[in-house]
Design an enzyme around this catalytic site. Structure first.
Site, short mmCIF file in Angstrom:
data_model
loop_
_atom_site.label_atom_id
_atom_site.label_comp_id
_atom_site.label_asym_id
_atom_site.label_seq_id
_atom_site.Cartn_x
_atom_site.Cartn_y
_atom_site.Cartn_z
N GLU A 100 0.82 -1.21 0.00
CA GLU A 100 0.00 0.00 0.00
C GLU A 100 0.85 1.25 0.00
OE1 GLU A 100 -3.39 -1.85 2.93
OE2 GLU A 100 -2.37 -0.01 3.45
N CYS A 119 3.10 8.43 1.52
CA CYS A 119 3.43 7.42 2.52
C CYS A 119 3.64 6.08 1.80
CB CYS A 119 2.25 7.33 3.49
SG CYS A 119 2.37 5.99 4.66
N CYS A 126 4.64 -7.42 7.63
CA CYS A 126 5.60 -7.02 8.65
C CYS A 126 5.67 -8.11 9.70
CB CYS A 126 5.17 -5.71 9.31
SG CYS A 126 6.33 -5.11 10.55
N CYS A 130 2.71 -5.94 15.81
CA CYS A 130 2.03 -5.08 16.78
C CYS A 130 0.52 -5.40 16.73
CB CYS A 130 2.26 -3.61 16.44
SG CYS A 130 4.01 -3.18 16.32
N CYS A 133 -2.15 -3.20 14.74
CA CYS A 133 -1.82 -2.82 13.36
C CYS A 133 -2.26 -3.91 12.39
CB CYS A 133 -0.31 -2.58 13.26
SG CYS A 133 0.30 -2.47 11.57
N GLY A 185 5.21 -2.49 6.74
CA GLY A 185 6.57 -2.98 6.95
C GLY A 185 7.41 -2.17 7.91
N SER A 217 10.22 5.76 9.65
CA SER A 217 9.54 5.47 10.91
C SER A 217 9.88 4.05 11.33
CB SER A 217 8.03 5.61 10.70
OG SER A 217 7.33 5.22 11.86
N SER A 240 8.23 4.79 16.68
CA SER A 240 6.88 4.41 17.11
C SER A 240 6.98 3.89 18.54
CB SER A 240 6.32 3.34 16.18
OG SER A 240 6.15 3.89 14.89
N HIS A 242 4.68 4.42 21.51
CA HIS A 242 3.36 3.91 21.94
C HIS A 242 3.27 3.53 23.41
CE1 HIS A 242 2.85 4.13 17.73
NE2 HIS A 242 3.18 2.90 17.41
N ASN A 316 -6.68 4.11 15.03
CA ASN A 316 -7.69 3.86 14.00
C ASN A 316 -7.98 2.36 14.10
OD1 ASN A 316 -9.32 4.26 11.83
ND2 ASN A 316 -7.68 4.54 10.35
N CYS A 359 -2.29 1.72 8.41
CA CYS A 359 -1.40 0.62 8.09
C CYS A 359 -2.08 -0.72 7.71
CB CYS A 359 -0.61 0.43 9.38
SG CYS A 359 1.08 0.02 9.22
#
Ligand code: SAH
Ligand code: SF4
Length: 384
Positions: A100, A119, A126, A130, A133, A185, A217, A240, A242, A316, A359
């Protein structure tokens, strides 16, 4: 440039070195100036195939199309939102893997100029896993090649999007745009190819995108962050985070078990000290999980006293997720804790929510469907 995982595929023009291209052209008796002509031509925003390089002789264009791929992206399914200001693509690669990328255009407002962000993905899937995600939930597919990474940028650079401007020239001094490795990824788990892709994007014979406009990132791959200090000190770093406590971060970003908060923050601080560049700490706000004011104090403890900046992003939720995003008034209260501690903090909107822009989500939704036959804007990204 790097070994291609796709045996039998023609090389991608976007990652072919000038030396290789020069040798190929010389073998056909072409003059040396053709190298620059080809490279400039394929990076023109209005070129959608070798046939559009009209300053080259017709037979040479046909030969180029046989020997090289104009794009490693076969088909793209594009969805637009916010009146075309946000557009998200699922791209299909030669072996059927899907990735994507997203285009976000922010119009000028008040004193701030218009801005464009692209992006891009660094891997198909990946392995970091997480739990909030969609990419992490789908698992790991494979590494992307430098050409596959660059071709996502070229997808949006080319017509009809022309994201960098229809008269883009390498090294354009003006222009407010950013390329961010925040798609699918973990870029620093594909470090060499990602670094090669950054150098290709920088190349003044290609897109000539300044390193300061590029952000990597990472979920906290410490050796990769150290390598950025040495090899790409002008590229921006986003971490990242979190969670600022190991027990919680072990759950939210499982790679924390390998490189805990202290090491990740240590590498971020070294990056800031050595490069003089401010490091972003990304913090996805998950309702009732990592958003208490006490955890805000813990975040302030690690973010304070060095060149950092916190971005708060309401989660999200992915389909079937047990979690939801923190309500906006509690995000604001959390931000106040950070600011009261002297930590620069921004609350980010989750752009493109209506087209599933977080993501890996659109990818999950389109799994198993043929991108070429979907209703709407199934746009091939250029063909040979
Ligand atoms: N793997 C890298 C880069 C890709 S993810 C990384 O983790 O940094 C890019 C950003 O999107 C990360 O900050 C990630 O935590 C965030 N993200 C992933 N899923 C999300 C979701 N459901 N809602 C909001 N942000 C999300
Ligand atoms: Fe991978 Fe980043 Fe998603 Fe974590 S948030 S699973 S590191 S893409």
């Amino acid at each position: 440039m790097t070994d291609l995982p796709l045996a039998g595929q023609q090389p991608a023009i976007s990652e072919t070195t000038p030396g290789t291209l020069a040798a190929w052209l010389q073998a056909r008796g072409e003059p040396a100036y053709r190298v620059e002509q080809v490279l400039v031509g394929v990076h023109r925003p209005d070129a959608l195939g070798f046939d559009d390089l009209t300053d080259l002789p017709g037979p040479l264009r046909a030969e180029l199309a046989t020997a090289f791929r104009f794009s490693t992206i076969g088909a793209s399914h594009v969805l637009e939102a916010d009146n075309g200001r946000t557009a998200k693509a699922v791209h299909e690669l030669a072996d059927g893997q899907r990735i994507e990328s997203v285009l976000m255009r922010t119009p000028a407002r008040g004193a701030s100029a218009a801005r464009t962000t692209i992006c891009i993905s660094s891997q198909a899937g990946c392995a970091v896993n997480c739990p909030f995600c969609a990419t992490g939930q789908a698992g790991f597919g494979r590494q992307l090649t430098p050409g596959e990474i660059v071709d996502q940028v070229l997808h949006w650079h080319r017509a009809p999007w022309q994201a960098l401007g229809e008269s883009w020239r390498p090294g354009a001094p003006t222009g407010h745009y950013n390329i961010v490795f925040m798609g699918m990824g973990e870029p620093l788990n594909n470090r060499e190819r990602v670094f090669d892709a950054v150098r290709l994007l920088n190349d003044p014979q290609r897109l000539g995108i300044g390193a300061r406009h590029i952000t990597v990132s990472t979920s906290g791959v410490v050796p990769g962050m150290e390598a950025m200090i040495d090899e790409l000190p002008q590229v921006n770093l986003a971490i990242s985070l979190h969670a600022a406590e190991d027990a919680l971060r072990d759950e939210l970003v499982p790679i924390n078990r390998k490189w805990p908060v202290r090491e990740v923050i240590g590498a971020g601080r070294r990056f800031a000290e050595r490069t003089g560049r401010r490091v972003s700490l990304e913090y996805v706000m998950i309702d009732g999980v990592n958003d208490s004011l006490g955890l805000g104090e813990r975040l302030a403890d690690v973010a304070r006293g060095w060149l950092s900046h916190v971005n708060l992003i309401p989660l999200n939720p992915t389909p079937g997720s047990r979690w939801s995003g923190t309500p906006v008034e509690r995000v604001r209260a959390f931000a106040e804790v950070l600011r009261a501690n002297g930590v620069p903090t921004t609350i980010r909107d989750t752009r493109g929510r209506e087209i599933e822009a977080a993501c890996g989500q659109l990818h999950a939704q389109l799994a198993g469907r043929d991108l070429r036959t979907l209703e709407g804007a199934g746009r091939p990204a250029g063909s040979t």
